[in-house]
Write a protein that holds these residues in place. Structure first.
Motif, PDB file in Angstrom:
ATOM      1  N   LEU A   1     -21.208  -3.670  36.278  1.00 23.65           N
ATOM      2  CA  LEU A   1     -21.711  -5.078  36.518  1.00 23.65           C
ATOM      3  C   LEU A   1     -22.287  -5.093  37.957  1.00 23.65           C
ATOM      4  O   LEU A   1     -23.175  -5.886  38.457  1.00 23.65           O
ATOM      5  N   SER A   2     -21.097  -4.550  38.919  1.00 21.93           N
ATOM      6  CA  SER A   2     -21.504  -4.791  40.309  1.00 21.93           C
ATOM      7  C   SER A   2     -22.757  -3.904  40.707  1.00 21.93           C
ATOM      8  O   SER A   2     -23.597  -4.446  41.445  1.00 21.93           O
ATOM      9  N   GLN A   3     -22.999  -2.702  40.019  1.00 18.64           N
ATOM     10  CA  GLN A   3     -23.949  -1.926  40.170  1.00 18.64           C
ATOM     11  C   GLN A   3     -25.182  -2.491  39.722  1.00 18.64           C
ATOM     12  O   GLN A   3     -26.445  -2.513  40.454  1.00 18.64           O
ATOM     13  N   GLN A   4     -25.148  -3.103  38.568  1.00 17.65           N
ATOM     14  CA  GLN A   4     -26.202  -3.657  38.003  1.00 17.65           C
ATOM     15  C   GLN A   4     -26.830  -4.935  38.666  1.00 17.65           C
ATOM     16  O   GLN A   4     -28.074  -5.108  38.836  1.00 17.65           O
ATOM     17  N   HIS A   5     -25.934  -5.820  39.198  1.00 18.75           N
ATOM     18  CA  HIS A   5     -26.423  -6.801  39.968  1.00 18.75           C
ATOM     19  C   HIS A   5     -27.043  -6.481  41.417  1.00 18.75           C
ATOM     20  O   HIS A   5     -27.968  -7.035  41.917  1.00 18.75           O
ATOM     21  N   ALA A   6     -26.686  -5.381  42.049  1.00 18.96           N
ATOM     22  CA  ALA A   6     -26.956  -4.966  43.234  1.00 18.96           C
ATOM     23  C   ALA A   6     -28.287  -4.281  43.077  1.00 18.96           C
ATOM     24  O   ALA A   6     -29.209  -4.252  43.956  1.00 18.96           O
ATOM     25  N   ALA A   7     -28.642  -3.874  41.759  1.00 15.61           N
ATOM     26  CA  ALA A   7     -29.950  -3.212  41.392  1.00 15.61           C
ATOM     27  C   ALA A   7     -30.836  -4.033  40.601  1.00 15.61           C
ATOM     28  O   ALA A   7     -31.625  -3.557  40.102  1.00 15.61           O
ATOM     29  N   MET A   8     -30.707  -5.224  40.794  1.00 13.23           N
ATOM     30  CA  MET A   8     -31.391  -5.952  39.741  1.00 13.23           C
ATOM     31  C   MET A   8     -32.949  -6.360  39.964  1.00 13.23           C
ATOM     32  O   MET A   8     -33.499  -6.390  38.923  1.00 13.23           O
ATOM     33  N   MET A   9     -33.283  -5.933  41.001  1.00 13.12           N
ATOM     34  CA  MET A   9     -34.720  -5.925  41.256  1.00 13.12           C
ATOM     35  C   MET A   9     -35.559  -4.578  40.778  1.00 13.12           C
ATOM     36  O   MET A   9     -36.696  -4.474  40.835  1.00 13.12           O
TER      37      MET A   9
END
Length: 411
Positions: free
Chosen positions: A309-317
């Motif tokens: 989840l942390s990685q997904q939010h960091a790479a959201m764009m």
């Protein structure tokens, strides 16, 4: 050695299609949801842990609605989810719907590319019915294979099957293997699974391993689980260890898995979070609490999902997402622009209870395991087996959640 299907497009396809089942929704939407393990957290074998009923009384309001969206995530797989829901409803004295239950095999619904293949199923319970309910159309079980090929199972001399009095209908070639859980007759299942693997799905033939191994999908990789006995019992992970060892000894190669399902699979946690959101009127959750008793499945899986989840939010764009490492290799997957995981939780908090596999009273005082009990394809990452919280039992875990979410129980 898991391929990208473990976390791949089928997961996204499932998110896009969604489910039409009726679920027990919250009276009001919440910012948090909770995933409960079952064995070792709520039950010991078929007996309810005393703290469980007290905990669930605290989770209900005056109208018997849950204060949080609740899903039960268990690596059990020898039954259908409506049977597990009935069992939990009876023992907890709370109405649980089938849509609140995620079994180790539940994510197989999403692996639609296998649904039209002839699959051999191993485990116990009504496996053919379970496989059919998950979408598989052509199912062969080990007992059927044994009856059609009576010369294959030769370990127990007194129970060798006799040739049928009349010819049986020819079985189709096996195209994939699904390992649902630990079987009752390990030696029979090991022998026939190896026969199928080494004949590329035609066990009546001579062993001649093909260049490409038959696809194997495994549900539940728990090495051990907690029942009524004072010490943990062998789980399906132990059977997989035996199968892998035999295959490696005979071929010189590692057994490859097309998918590993159940905890600690990321696919299982994504599936479970989706079920939480269905109860929450489709609204996103900020925090998912995951309560379990096993460091290598419950805690590892929850922390792996938190990392994801942390990685997904960091790479959201970006349109390419990095899947959390910890399962043997780094895997990337393309995510359609319309499915940017905007409804994914912000974090997953792991809570370890001391009533099951993890029991400091048995001399297990260190949270991190000194001996790696995870599956071969998991990477030993000490951060992933460190729970965010350690509590005595599930009642204390619920008290912690209520405190952190600034909620008070009506009990």
């Amino acid at each position: 050695m898991c391929s990208s299907v473990f976390f791949g497009q089928t997961d996204i396809m499932w998110c896009q299609r969604g489910f039409l089942q009726t679920v027990r929704r919250m009276s009001t939407s919440r910012q948090a949801g909770v995933l409960f393990d079952v064995d070792g957290v709520l039950l010991r074998g078929g007996s309810l842990i005393p703290a469980a009923r007290r905990a669930f009384r605290k989770l209900l309001d005056r109208n018997n609605n849950f204060l949080f969206p609740v899903v039960f995530v268990t690596n059990a797989g020898s039954c259908q989810r409506h049977h597990k829901a009935q069992q939990l409803s009876h023992l907890l004295d709370v109405q649980i719907s089938p849509e609140q239950v995620v079994l180790s095999h539940s994510p197989l619904r999403m692996l639609k590319s296998f649904h039209d293949k002839c699959v051999l199923v191993s485990g116990q319970g009504p496996l053919t019915d379970i496989a059919n309910s998950l979408g598989f159309q052509k199912v062969v079980n080990v007992e059927q294979l044994r009856e059609h090929h009576p010369l294959l199972d030769m370990v127990e001399h007194g129970t060798r099957p006799k040739p049928p009095s009349s010819p049986l209908q020819t079985l189709p070639q096996i195209e994939a293997i699904i390992l649902f859980g630990e079987p009752i007759r390990w030696e029979t299942n090991l022998q026939l699974l190896i026969d199928v693997l080494l004949t590329n799905g035609s066990p009546a033939g001579v062993h001649a391993p093909a260049a490409l191994q038959l696809p194997v999908l495994a549900c539940n990789i728990d090495l051990m689980w907690m029942a009524e006995a004072p010490s943990p019992r062998f789980g399906h992970g132990m059977f997989l260890l035996c199968l892998e060892s035999v295959y490696r000894k005979l071929t010189g190669r590692e057994l490859q898995y097309e998918a590993l399902l159940g905890k600690p699979s990321l696919l299982t946690y994504r599936y479970a979070e989706r079920q939480l959101r269905l109860q929450n009127h489709g609204r996103k959750l900020s925090t998912v609490y995951a309560i379990g008793d096993n460091l290598m499945t419950d805690i590892y899986g929850a922390n792996l999902y938190d990392r994801y989840l942390s990685q997904q939010h960091a790479a959201m764009m970006t349109t390419t997402k990095l899947v959390a490492q910890g399962t043997g290799s780094q895997v990337t997957m393309a995510v359609p622009e319309e499915e940017e995981l905007v409804s994914a939780a912000a974090q997953c908090r792991s809570i370890l209870v001391c009533t099951g596999v993890y029991n400091p009273g048995n001399g297990n005082t260190a949270v991190s395991e000194s001996v790696f009990h995870g599956h071969r394809d998991l990477v030993l990452d000490l951060e992933l087996v460190e729970p965010h919280h350690v509590v005595e039992d599930v009642e204390e875990a619920v008290d912690l959640m209520l405190q952190r979410e600034n909620l008070t129980s009506d009990i």
